[in-house]
Design a protein around this motif. Structure first.
Motif, short mmCIF file in Angstrom:
data_model
loop_
_atom_site.label_atom_id
_atom_site.label_comp_id
_atom_site.label_asym_id
_atom_site.label_seq_id
_atom_site.Cartn_x
_atom_site.Cartn_y
_atom_site.Cartn_z
N GLY A 42 7.46 1.31 -9.60
CA GLY A 42 8.74 1.80 -9.09
C GLY A 42 9.16 1.18 -7.78
O GLY A 42 10.16 1.59 -7.19
N SER A 43 8.42 0.17 -7.31
CA SER A 43 8.69 -0.36 -5.97
C SER A 43 10.08 -0.96 -5.83
O SER A 43 10.74 -0.80 -4.80
N ILE A 44 10.57 -1.65 -6.87
CA ILE A 44 11.91 -2.26 -6.79
C ILE A 44 12.98 -1.17 -6.73
O ILE A 44 13.88 -1.21 -5.88
N GLY A 45 12.89 -0.19 -7.62
CA GLY A 45 13.88 0.89 -7.62
C GLY A 45 13.85 1.69 -6.33
O GLY A 45 14.90 2.08 -5.80
N ILE A 46 12.65 1.95 -5.80
CA ILE A 46 12.53 2.73 -4.56
C ILE A 46 13.14 1.97 -3.39
O ILE A 46 13.89 2.53 -2.59
N HIS A 87 0.81 -1.21 0.00
CA HIS A 87 0.00 0.00 0.00
C HIS A 87 0.85 1.28 0.00
O HIS A 87 0.33 2.37 -0.26
N LEU A 88 2.14 1.16 0.30
CA LEU A 88 3.00 2.34 0.25
C LEU A 88 3.16 2.87 -1.17
O LEU A 88 3.42 4.06 -1.37
N PHE A 89 2.99 1.98 -2.16
CA PHE A 89 3.27 2.33 -3.55
C PHE A 89 1.96 2.46 -4.33
O PHE A 89 1.26 1.47 -4.53
N ASP A 90 1.65 3.66 -4.77
CA ASP A 90 0.49 3.85 -5.62
C ASP A 90 0.72 3.06 -6.91
O ASP A 90 1.79 3.13 -7.51
N ASN A 91 -0.29 2.27 -7.34
CA ASN A 91 -0.08 1.43 -8.50
C ASN A 91 -1.42 1.12 -9.15
O ASN A 91 -2.49 1.31 -8.57
N ASP A 92 -1.35 0.62 -10.39
CA ASP A 92 -2.54 0.21 -11.13
C ASP A 92 -2.61 -1.30 -11.25
O ASP A 92 -3.24 -1.84 -12.16
N GLY A 93 -1.96 -1.99 -10.33
CA GLY A 93 -1.89 -3.45 -10.38
C GLY A 93 -0.56 -3.97 -10.88
O GLY A 93 -0.21 -5.13 -10.64
#
Length: 399
Positions: free
Chosen positions: A261-265, A224-230
């Protein structure tokens, strides 16, 4: 390289020349030109040297100062020029023998001494020209933070941001003109009444409190930290992926098929010196990656909008590569040819075709294949049962 420095960077406190060392006084006495901000120049007595006011923005003054190369020049800076100061900026433009620095106690040292905080246990940072979101990974109850701020109005801006993040009860120690005759220290809470007459220069001490979301330290942070479209590498798989990528200080990641971007972040959260480039073909997702990175305190994430492998041209060589989507024979061939020896490559496959592709590459290039099968409990009538996710095959290898 000069035999003797033509430039002396003199750290100046709010007490003006009273706090300077004999060496600093001598440098000012011998100077042909003294260059500094209007506030710094006003703290000094009349000088025999020509005085030059440093322009705003700061970068505009660099070439002006360099134009005096070869003359006796003093550059005025706040406190310790190499502790969130201007010294490190100038040092990049000079050879080692061209300059010397004569610091006085930094704002951070003065703040820690005033508050009785052990400096080695406090996060110190500069927010005078950086987004407040840089604090996001460091917000947890009882944390102590010291930061420089742009001006008095920035205190209210920072307080509002802390409230938005759920840390309104945090105590703010408002530190004005530390070390000089105008020194003043006042306290307020971020969600309380702030003084309206805060004077520059100002720094802030934060004692974090509140019920805002805290970012965990381990890899595989909550989705939930990462805004995403799935399009996101889910938490358990992300933890295994980051473990295989094995970020080390100073290393650069290519995240191909960035999604949210979750991996890079998370790679950038591993250490303040890590670097990452996310490549994403979808423009909306690329914008979302930028927004996630900025909101989560790692706006240094470089986002490239375009299709790999063409979008990889001209990028700085990586130390590790993650391919999270769109795996093809062509992509693997180009990525493999582009990366230096020793680069770590991790690729995740969901489809049977991609699984076969990775199996063939592993047979030829080596490395490890890991099959990830996960199931979560779900309601099953009045009871519960297991619902399996699609299995993922992960290939990890060092070239």
């Amino acid at each position: 390289m000069s035999e003797t420095p033509w430039l002396t960077i003199v750290g100046l406190g709010e007490d003006g020349p009273d706090g300077l060392s004999p060496a600093s006084h001598q440098a000012l006495k011998d100077a042909e030109i003294v260059m500094g901000a209007e506030r710094h120049l006003s703290l000094l007595p009349d000088l025999g040297a020509e005085t030059v006011e440093w322009p705003v923005p700061f970068a505009d003054g660099v070439d002006i100062l360099l134009s005096y190369r070869g003359r006796k020049v003093v550059m005025l800076a706040s406190g310790d020029p190499f502790w969130f100061g201007a010294g490190s900026v100038m040092a990049k433009h000079l050879d080692p023998g061209e300059w010397q620095a004569l610091p006085v106690p930094s704002t951070m040292s003065l703040a820690a001494a005033a508050l009785g905080w052990p400096l080695e246990r406090v996060l110190t940072t500069g927010l005078h020209a950086a987004p407040y979101a840089q604090l996001k990974p460091h917000l947890f109850p009882n944390a102590r933070i010291l930061a420089t701020l742009r001006d008095g109005e920035a205190v209210a801006d920072l307080a509002a941001w802390l409230c938005d993040e759920g840390f309104g009860p945090s105590t703010l120690h408002i530190l004005e003109a530390l070390g000089g005759p105008r020194q003043r220290i006042r306290q307020a809470t971020a969600d309380g009444n702030l003084p309206s007459d805060i004077q520059h220069p100002v720094s802030i001490g934060i004692e974090v409190a509140g019920g805002g979301a805290v970012i965990p330290l381990s890899s595989g942070r909550p989705d939930h930290l990462f805004d995403n479209d799935g399009q996101i590498t889910k938490r358990p798989v992300r933890a295994l992926t980051l473990s295989a990528l094995a970020p080390c200080p100073g290393e650069h990641l290519w995240d191909i098929g960035g999604g949210s971007g979750s991996i890079g972040i998370e790679w950038l959260w591993a250490h303040p010196t890590t670097r990452a480039t996310a490549v994403e073909i979808n423009a909306d997702r690329a914008d979302r990656i930028r927004e996630n990175a900025a909101r989560l305190g790692v706006d240094r994430l470089n986002v490239v909008t375009g299709a790999a492998p063409d979008a990889l041209e001209g990028l700085e060589h990586p130390d590790a590569v993650f391919i999270g989507g769109g795996i093809s024979q062509e992509m693997l061939e180009i990525v493999w040819a582009s990366i230096p020896q020793g680069t770590r490559l991790v690729a995740n496959a969901v489809t049977l075709e991609a699984e076969v592709l990775l199996a063939n590459w592993q047979a030829e290039k080596g490395g490890d294949l890991l099959r990830i099968e996960l199931a979560q409990s779900h309601p099953l009538g009045r009871k519960r049962g297991w619902k399996s996710s699609y299995p993922i095959v992960q290939w990890s290898v060092a070239k």
